[in-house]
Scaffold this active site. Structure first.
Site, mmCIF file in Angstrom:
data_model
loop_
_atom_site.group_PDB
_atom_site.id
_atom_site.type_symbol
_atom_site.label_atom_id
_atom_site.label_comp_id
_atom_site.label_asym_id
_atom_site.label_seq_id
_atom_site.Cartn_x
_atom_site.Cartn_y
_atom_site.Cartn_z
ATOM 1 C CB ALA A 87 107.666 40.277 34.567
ATOM 2 N N GLY A 146 110.446 41.016 38.995
ATOM 3 C CA GLY A 146 111.091 39.827 38.445
ATOM 4 C C GLY A 146 112.607 39.934 38.436
ATOM 5 C CD GLU A 193 109.456 37.655 41.531
ATOM 6 O OE1 GLU A 193 109.273 38.093 40.380
ATOM 7 O OE2 GLU A 193 108.563 37.097 42.195
ATOM 8 C CD GLU A 197 106.798 41.965 41.663
ATOM 9 O OE1 GLU A 197 107.069 42.710 42.617
ATOM 10 O OE2 GLU A 197 107.631 41.212 41.133
HETATM 11 C C1 3H9 Z 1 106.964 41.645 37.632
HETATM 12 O O1 3H9 Z 1 108.144 41.625 37.627
HETATM 13 C C2 3H9 Z 1 106.101 40.423 37.837
HETATM 14 C C3 3H9 Z 1 106.834 39.234 38.399
HETATM 15 O O2 3H9 Z 1 107.037 39.345 39.755
HETATM 16 C C4 3H9 Z 1 106.010 37.992 38.232
HETATM 17 C C5 3H9 Z 1 105.709 37.588 36.834
HETATM 18 C C6 3H9 Z 1 105.128 36.229 36.703
HETATM 19 N N1 3H9 Z 1 108.300 45.979 31.251
HETATM 20 O O3 3H9 Z 1 110.228 54.278 33.470
HETATM 21 P P1 3H9 Z 1 111.096 54.624 32.323
HETATM 22 C C7 3H9 Z 1 109.710 50.678 29.734
HETATM 23 S S1 3H9 Z 1 106.093 43.042 37.349
HETATM 24 C C8 3H9 Z 1 108.174 46.570 30.057
HETATM 25 O O4 3H9 Z 1 110.724 55.803 31.504
HETATM 26 P P2 3H9 Z 1 113.254 55.290 34.110
HETATM 27 C C9 3H9 Z 1 108.880 51.931 29.960
HETATM 28 O O5 3H9 Z 1 107.544 51.741 29.597
HETATM 29 C C10 3H9 Z 1 107.300 44.275 36.964
HETATM 30 N N2 3H9 Z 1 108.562 47.837 29.801
HETATM 31 O O6 3H9 Z 1 112.639 54.754 32.748
HETATM 32 C C11 3H9 Z 1 109.597 52.935 29.088
HETATM 33 O O7 3H9 Z 1 109.161 52.739 27.758
HETATM 34 P P3 3H9 Z 1 109.016 53.991 26.755
HETATM 35 C C12 3H9 Z 1 107.924 44.797 38.174
HETATM 36 C C13 3H9 Z 1 109.123 48.508 30.803
HETATM 37 O O8 3H9 Z 1 114.726 55.251 33.924
HETATM 38 C C14 3H9 Z 1 111.057 52.508 29.188
HETATM 39 O O9 3H9 Z 1 111.036 51.142 29.635
HETATM 40 N N3 3H9 Z 1 108.798 45.882 37.795
HETATM 41 C C15 3H9 Z 1 109.288 47.947 32.068
HETATM 42 O O10 3H9 Z 1 112.604 56.549 34.525
HETATM 43 C C16 3H9 Z 1 111.852 53.311 30.179
HETATM 44 O O11 3H9 Z 1 111.167 53.329 31.421
HETATM 45 C C17 3H9 Z 1 108.365 47.154 37.800
HETATM 46 O O12 3H9 Z 1 107.251 47.443 38.139
HETATM 47 C C18 3H9 Z 1 108.856 46.620 32.281
HETATM 48 N N4 3H9 Z 1 108.990 46.012 33.470
HETATM 49 O O13 3H9 Z 1 112.838 54.210 35.208
HETATM 50 C C19 3H9 Z 1 109.387 48.178 37.398
HETATM 51 N N5 3H9 Z 1 109.867 48.862 32.880
HETATM 52 O O14 3H9 Z 1 110.407 54.567 26.678
HETATM 53 C C20 3H9 Z 1 108.847 49.029 36.299
HETATM 54 C C21 3H9 Z 1 110.066 49.954 32.122
HETATM 55 O O15 3H9 Z 1 108.513 53.362 25.529
HETATM 56 N N6 3H9 Z 1 109.793 50.004 35.820
HETATM 57 N N7 3H9 Z 1 109.626 49.746 30.868
HETATM 58 O O16 3H9 Z 1 108.035 54.935 27.418
HETATM 59 C C22 3H9 Z 1 110.165 51.104 36.504
HETATM 60 O O17 3H9 Z 1 109.813 51.308 37.655
HETATM 61 C C23 3H9 Z 1 111.040 52.097 35.793
HETATM 62 O O18 3H9 Z 1 110.883 51.874 34.414
HETATM 63 C C24 3H9 Z 1 112.553 52.012 36.116
HETATM 64 C C25 3H9 Z 1 113.351 52.926 35.151
HETATM 65 C C26 3H9 Z 1 112.773 52.480 37.557
HETATM 66 C C27 3H9 Z 1 113.074 50.619 35.950
#
Ligand code: 3H9
Length: 703
Positions: A66, A105, A108, A128
């Site tokens: 998400a 998400g 999901e 999450e």
């Molecule tokens: C969810 O899904 C809830 C649902 O189940 C239910 C809802 C009702 N959103 O980490 P990076 C940005 S909860 C917005 O440096 P990497 C991040 O801030 C979500 N922004 O890259 C960064 O911005 P900036 C569950 C996001 O290659 C840029 O993208 N998912 C999101 O080292 C690059 O990110 C997670 O918890 C996001 N979801 O790693 C996964 N994700 O460049 C969260 C990233 O401005 N994400 N950004 O600083 C991660 O774990 C890592 O970002 C990922 C890539 C492994 C994907």
């Protein structure tokens, strides 16, 4: 190609319809993506040429979850649940092609598709819980229907990411195929058509939940085990209740309940704190004041000087990340002891089952030992981790400059010395930087990257990059006594000693911080690390702590001498009350003329935490830390501050800076000997205008 909207497009290739998400950087499921998915799947269903649909993402990853930036803002339909319901209702079979990291998400969405295929390098999971919420867009309902409630619960409560191979073995996905995500999706789509595979929506599957529905005992036992000790966190219990609904309630009722629970969790303080930390970690990687485009130097080989506990832990961190490392100590004896300790640590992990024998062998194979510093000659980074003796460190760096080629980054793990004084002895101070690890260095995630006045940009970014590579959370610190973390700890330690004088006993103090959420109290930690270290630092600084000093004067240095603040039975690390110390505390109080009084837990917590927050404000105004959120990361990753409260500066904002300033005034008034308790100018100013550290940081970053 036609556009469902600006981030989702559709294409038709023969009988295969392609639904493509292109929303950099990580294809997060923003409102536009959700809307595009619904429109796109409807369009492809309406196209008579299309018999099967592939959902894939452009760029570096399948949807990473998400869009966290939308949390806390007004909801906009379609919700993620609605978008996924739309995919699941597709009359034509729908296959998700996963690459990169399909998280939260993102996974999901894939679970809402009828089939899932992944490239071998794909990873997936439901993280999450680390954001203080539950996988409320169907993860807690559909994953149990595919792999069973017990295995689903394990994945959801750990938040861990698994590989494509692990996901295949568990049954989360249907196939792993080599190739580009789109090719892989199309190959599987052709299989669906050729073999006439039935497209059963996951919501209709009952086979994997039937047994648990009949007898939930194993599920309940597992839930109890996996949530033990996590009672303070809001997420785990909510996740258990939600997974339980997968086998006790119809799916639509369960999904409706999940939405409500998540709305509450998202609005709650814990999730706000955890989201703050998510963005804080990404922000901390950005180093201010460096020329644009400066790149880290490659580090293919490292050396560590000093085979003590710290040096060994640092070497283990490199080996754990696959970086060959040479451990160097002056004598064969010291080196052998160090290598033995390190092998013993690995062996203990193998025995516990947290490391495989093969992995231990691999890591040991990456670690070599030497007694000559010249063994560091071909290394790209050398970390010095000998005891805190400035002359010795200078002599080591002078020799390293002679034996290592120009460009090798030379780092000191000092925690107590002035990095500028060490750098003054160097010919190439631009290649020198502080890399302050925390004990045990193979476990603790914090790395303070200490900028000496002449540290070059490449030295700083290399230390940051290498820190991330070895699994640490690197935070830049300016040079000052104690850097960020220990400088703040010193303020807490002074209050701990005062609390002991004024009425508390060691267990009261430790219990107070454990009640706040720290895993261990400060005095039990001091006993573990050895009281003599702090004593010698206090003598050097001329800052006596009457109780701590009196304990050290008796030769009681903590666990290693069998007693410190607590007593320890031989071979047992459990702190037991120490009547002799309790007597000593009363004597010290009497000698100082302090009238002891009962002190409540809430007051103890304030007295220990607010002064360290105050020091954090000074560290900010002096520019020692780049951001308030960096300070939070220091405490979360190096000092056991409970994650769900967001770290000291976030917590201070939540309490209200006016309250903190007010209490500090009170503490300063009753402790005339410590002017540092007066609110720091920055804290006083922000409190005065009803502002926060977060607001201050936002303005600074925007400027
Ligand atoms: C969810 O899904 C809830 C649902 O189940 C239910 C809802 C009702 N959103 O980490 P990076 C940005 S909860 C917005 O440096 P990497 C991040 O801030 C979500 N922004 O890259 C960064 O911005 P900036 C569950 C996001 O290659 C840029 O993208 N998912 C999101 O080292 C690059 O990110 C997670 O918890 C996001 N979801 O790693 C996964 N994700 O460049 C969260 C990233 O401005 N994400 N950004 O600083 C991660 O774990 C890592 O970002 C990922 C890539 C492994 C994907």
């Amino acid at each position: 190609m036609s556009l469902a909207n600006k981030v989702v497009s559709i294409e038709v290739s023969g009988e295969i319809g392609l639904l493509l998400v292109d929303s950099p950087p990580v294809n997060a499921l923003s409102h536009a993506v959700r809307e595009g998915l619904l429109a796109g799947v409807a369009d492809l269903n309406a196209d008579p040429a299309v018999r099967v649909i592939v959902l894939a993402c452009r760029g570096r990853t399948f949807c990473a979850g998400a869009d966290i930036t939308e949390f806390g803002k007004p909801k906009r339909d379609p919700s993620l649940q609605q978008a996924i319901a739309g995919l699941e209702a597709s009359a034509k079979p729908l296959v998700a092609a996963l690459h990169g990291t399909a998280l939260g998400g993102g996974l999901e969405v894939a679970l809402g598709c009828h089939f899932r295929v992944a490239v071998p390098t794909a990873r997936m999971g439901l993280p999450e819980i680390s954001l203080g919420i539950i996988p409320g867009a169907g993860g807690t309902q559909r994953l149990p229907r595919i792999i069973g409630p017990e295995k689903a619960l394990e994945l959801i409560l750990s938040g861990k990411t698994i590989t494509a191979a692990e996901a295949l073995a568990l049954g989360v996905i249907d196939a792993v195929l080599e190739g580009e995500p789109l090719e892989v999706g199309q190959a599987f789509a052709r299989r669906i058509l050729a073999e006439g595979l039935a497209a059963t929506p996951v919501r209709e599957r009952q086979d994997k939940i039937a047994a648990t529905r009949l007898d939930p005992a194993a599920f309940e036992a597992l839930a109890e085990k996996l949530t033990r000790g996590r009672g303070r966190e809001a997420g785990p219990a909510a996740a258990v209740a939600s997974v339980r609904r997968s086998f006790t309630q119809p799916i639509d009722d369960a999904l409706a309940a999940d939405s409500e629970v998540n709305a509450e969790l998202i609005a709650g303080g814990q999730s706000r704190a955890l989201r703050h930390l998510f963005f804080a970690e990404r922000e901390a990687a950005k180093v201010s004041g460096l020329p644009a485009g400066v790149a880290p130097r490659p580090v293919a080989r490292a050396a560590v000087i000093g085979a003590g506990t710290m040096g060994g832990g640092i070497a283990m961190s490199f080996a754990g990340a696959g970086v060959p490392v040479t451990l160097i100590d002056a004598t064969q004896d010291a080196l052998d002891r160090g290598l033995d300790r390190l092998a013993g640590n690995y062996a203990a992990s193998v025995k516990r089952g947290s490391l495989s024998q093969a992995e231990m062998d691999k890591r040991m194979g990456l670690i070599s030992g030497a007694v000559e510093r010249s063994a560091a000659a071909d290394c790209d980074l050398v970390v010095e981790a000998v005891f805190e003796d400035e002359a010795l460190k200078k002599e080591i760096f002078a020799e390293l400059e002679r034996v290592c080629r120009p460009g090798t980054i030379l780092a000191s793990n000092t925690s107590a010395l002035d990095v500028d004084a060490i750098a003054a002895a160097l010919q190439r101070p631009e290649d020198f930087v502080g890399m302050h690890f925390f004990a045990p260095a193979n476990v603790m995630k914090l790395l303070e990257v200490v900028r000496a006045a002449d540290s070059g940009p490449e030295a700083i970014v290399t230390a940051m990059a290498v820190g991330r590579k070895i699994g640490k959370v690197p935070v830049v610190s300016g040079n000052c006594d104690g850097f960020i973390g220990n400088r703040m700890v010193a303020k807490r330690s002074a209050q701990v000693d005062l609390l002991l004088q004024k009425g508390a006993m060691p267990k009261d103090v430790d219990d107070a911080l454990k009640a706040f959420g720290f895993p261990m109290g400060p005095l039990a930690i001091n006993d573990m690390s050895g009281l003599d270290i702090g004593w010698s630092i206090r003598k050097r600084r001329g800052t006596p702590f009457p109780v701590a000093d009196a304990i050290c004067e008796r030769g009681w240095f903590g666990q290693k001498t069998g007693q410190g603040y607590y007593r320890y039975a031989a071979g047992d690390r459990t702190p037991q009350p120490n009547p002799e110390v309790e007597q000593l505390i009363l004597e010290v109080a009497a000698r100082l003329g302090v009238e002891r009084r009962p002190i409540g837990q809430a007051e103890m917590i304030e007295r220990m935490l607010y002064p360290l927050i105050n020091e954090g404000a000074r560290i900010l105004e002096e520019g020692v830390a780049q951001r308030a959120s960096d300070i939070d990361l220091v405490w979360i990753n190096g000092y056991g501050w409970p994650r769900w409260t967001g770290g000291p500066m976030f917590y201070a904002d939540e309490v209200g800076l006016a309250r903190i300033a007010d209490r500090l005034e009170t503490f300063a008034a009753d402790t005339p000997g410590d002017p540092s308790l007066k609110p720091a100018p920055l804290l006083a100013e922000l409190a005065g205008r009803g502002s926060t550290f977060a607001e201050w940081q936002k303005q600074r970053l925007a400027a």
